[in-house]
Every structure is written in C-alpha cells, then in structure tokens.
Design a protein around this motif. Structure first.
Motif, short mmCIF file in Angstrom:
data_model
loop_
_atom_site.label_atom_id
_atom_site.label_comp_id
_atom_site.label_asym_id
_atom_site.label_seq_id
_atom_site.Cartn_x
_atom_site.Cartn_y
_atom_site.Cartn_z
N THR A 2 16.22 13.64 -20.32
CA THR A 2 15.27 12.03 -19.80
C THR A 2 14.10 13.06 -18.76
N ARG A 3 12.39 12.41 -19.77
CA ARG A 3 11.60 12.77 -19.17
C ARG A 3 11.18 11.43 -18.51
N PHE A 4 10.54 11.62 -17.15
CA PHE A 4 10.30 10.78 -16.27
C PHE A 4 9.10 10.95 -15.99
N TYR A 5 7.19 10.21 -16.44
CA TYR A 5 6.34 10.52 -15.98
C TYR A 5 5.51 9.49 -14.61
N LEU A 6 5.73 10.14 -13.68
CA LEU A 6 5.47 8.71 -12.50
C LEU A 6 3.94 9.64 -12.03
N MET A 7 3.00 8.17 -12.56
CA MET A 7 1.81 7.50 -12.41
C MET A 7 0.87 7.12 -11.33
N ARG A 8 -0.15 7.43 -10.57
CA ARG A 8 -0.54 6.83 -9.62
C ARG A 8 -0.93 5.79 -10.30
N HIS A 9 -1.77 5.03 -9.64
CA HIS A 9 -2.45 3.99 -9.94
C HIS A 9 -4.43 4.79 -10.51
N GLY A 10 -5.05 4.04 -11.16
CA GLY A 10 -6.40 4.57 -11.09
C GLY A 10 -6.88 3.82 -9.37
N GLN A 11 -8.73 3.91 -9.20
CA GLN A 11 -8.96 3.75 -7.68
C GLN A 11 -9.54 2.47 -7.51
N THR A 12 -9.05 2.01 -6.16
CA THR A 12 -9.26 0.27 -6.10
C THR A 12 -9.65 0.11 -4.90
N LEU A 13 -10.52 -1.18 -4.75
CA LEU A 13 -11.47 -1.63 -3.94
C LEU A 13 -10.61 -0.41 -2.22
N PHE A 14 -9.50 -0.78 -1.95
CA PHE A 14 -8.68 -0.44 -0.54
C PHE A 14 -9.24 1.57 -0.54
N ASN A 15 -8.44 1.77 -1.23
CA ASN A 15 -8.91 3.10 -1.34
C ASN A 15 -10.45 3.38 -1.17
N THR A 16 -11.52 3.27 -1.43
CA THR A 16 -12.80 3.30 -0.66
C THR A 16 -13.37 2.72 0.33
N LEU A 17 -12.70 1.85 1.03
CA LEU A 17 -12.66 1.58 2.13
C LEU A 17 -11.84 1.92 3.63
N ASN A 18 -11.06 2.79 2.96
CA ASN A 18 -10.20 4.28 3.63
C ASN A 18 -9.31 2.33 4.10
N ARG A 19 -8.76 2.18 2.80
CA ARG A 19 -7.57 1.16 4.30
C ARG A 19 -6.21 1.04 3.38
N ILE A 20 -4.77 1.00 4.79
CA ILE A 20 -3.95 1.13 4.84
C ILE A 20 -3.45 -0.24 3.24
N GLN A 21 -2.85 0.37 2.41
CA GLN A 21 -2.79 -0.05 0.71
C GLN A 21 -0.89 -0.26 1.07
N VAL A 77 8.65 -3.10 -11.59
CA VAL A 77 9.97 -3.53 -10.90
C VAL A 77 9.68 -2.85 -9.61
N LYS A 78 10.07 -3.87 -8.65
CA LYS A 78 9.73 -3.70 -6.74
C LYS A 78 10.34 -2.50 -6.82
N GLY A 79 10.87 -2.19 -6.65
CA GLY A 79 11.48 -0.22 -5.77
C GLY A 79 10.89 0.67 -5.97
N LEU A 80 9.27 0.64 -6.96
CA LEU A 80 9.06 1.63 -6.66
C LEU A 80 7.63 1.63 -6.07
N LYS A 81 7.26 -0.15 -5.66
CA LYS A 81 6.62 -0.16 -5.00
C LYS A 81 6.22 0.84 -3.26
N GLU A 82 5.10 0.61 -3.08
CA GLU A 82 3.98 1.85 -2.21
C GLU A 82 5.24 1.44 -0.81
N MET A 83 5.01 2.15 0.17
CA MET A 83 5.72 1.47 1.83
C MET A 83 5.13 0.29 2.33
N ASN A 84 5.78 0.06 3.26
CA ASN A 84 5.37 -1.60 3.81
C ASN A 84 5.17 -0.73 4.39
N PHE A 85 4.17 -1.00 4.71
CA PHE A 85 3.63 -0.94 6.14
C PHE A 85 3.15 -1.81 7.59
N GLY A 86 3.81 -3.20 7.57
CA GLY A 86 4.42 -3.93 8.46
C GLY A 86 2.43 -4.57 9.41
#
Length: 198
Positions: A2-21, A77-86
């Motif tokens: 099985t081949r698994f391709y794990l990809m990061r999303h494109g640039q977001t507004l928070f990426n440009t603002l250097n916000r924790i997302q 799926v929820k399981g591959l979401k980013e870390m929860n930073f509270g």
C-alpha cells in the motif's frame, strides 16, 4: 504493498499571520489555492493517480484536496488533524516553546487544554493505520497538516533526524507492508522535486 501519500494543505491566512493553527481553522489564501492547483498539474504531469482520497475535517485541508485533485468524493477524518494547542489556538507562533525536535512540544500544551505529544502521536498513527488497513494494495492520498506530517514521520522513522518542516502542499510518501510504514521520499510538487531526506 500500500502506498500512502500524506500531504500538507496549501498556505492559509494564519500561515501568513504567523498564528498557531491547530484545531482552529483559517481559509486558504489565493496563493494557497494556487499552490493546490500546481499540485494538480504535478499529478497530471507525472501520471500520479490515487485509489482513495482522505483529508482532515478542516476547511483548509478539504479545499486543498478538491483543488489538487478535482475530487468531491472523499473521506474526512478527525484523526489526522493538527495538534490541539488548547488556549493557544490562534495566538502568535512566537509563543510556542523552543524545541530540539521540529514540532515536538512534549506535554507543554496539555496543561493549557490541548494535547500532549504522546496523545497527538497515538491519534495520528492510529488514524493512518486505520486508513491503510481499509485499503490494502491501493494508493491513498491524505491531506493533513505540518505538525501531523512531522509527528507521523518521527513515529515511523525515530532514528532519523529531519531538519525542516515540509512546506505547504509538500507530500510525504510511505509504503505500508501490512505491519509497518516505511518512508520513501518527500515530494515538493511546487518545485517539481523529490528528496529522500530533508
């Protein structure tokens, strides 16, 4: 295999603002949307096709997947979401604690209503395993997040030191033999390049 391709999303507004997302979301910028379209061109140029499509439950991931593949029939799926930073969700990135491993925050955020590193690792690895076990011998694309990519990579390759975090729309490629994941390469579809290390 099985081949698994794990990809990061494109640039977001928070990426440009250097916000924790983490679990909070922000939309793709026009650059982010264009990056996802460039991924689609890369897939077409290299005749790269997939049997299954997954993304997290965030808008930034689903929009990236749709723009990069043209698919509307995919699994969220929820399981591959980013870390929860509270309580640090949406706050400036300079508030992240300094770390020796990229994106590895130990138990720091658990005390602020977020996840510990161990909880995050267990969730991402469990979700990836559930996905690949559903689709043996298929090719799977899953759009996720920078921290999830690095966390999964460290879990799979604990002995290797990766120096940087994958850029927007970067893709980590793994083979799954029914028991273990094996890192194959990183694809930078924007630059049309591949790396065995980074």
């Amino acid at each position: 295999m099985t081949r698994f391709y794990l990809m990061r999303h494109g640039q977001t507004l928070f990426n440009t603002l250097n916000r924790i997302q983490g679990w909070c979301d922000s939309p793709l910028t026009e650059k982010g949307r264009d990056q996802a379209r460039q991924v689609r061109a890369y897939f077409q140029k290299h005749y790269l096709t997939f049997d299954q499509y997954y993304c997290t439950t965030t808008e930034r991931a689903s929009d990236t997947l749709e723009l990069a593949t043209g698919q509307t029939d995919y699994h969220r799926v929820k399981g591959l979401k980013e870390m929860n930073f509270g309580i640090f969700e949406g706050q400036p990135e300079y508030l992240h604690p300094k770390t020796t491993i990229v994106g590895h925050f130990g138990d720091h955020y658990a005390q602020f209503g977020g996840e510990s590193q161990d909880q995050f690792v267990a969730r991402v690895v469990k979700s990836a395993r559930e996905i690949v076990n559903k689709h043996p011998d298929q090719s799977i694309l899953a759009v996720s997040h920078a921290g999830a990519l690095m966390t999964f990579l460290h879990a799979v390759e604990p002995e290797r030191e990766f120096q940087s975090c994958p850029g927007n729309c970067a893709i980590l490629v793994f083979d799954y033999d029914g028991t273990d994941f094996h890192f194959i390469k990183l694809i930078d579809p924007i630059a049309d390049r591949e790396f065995s290390d980074f």
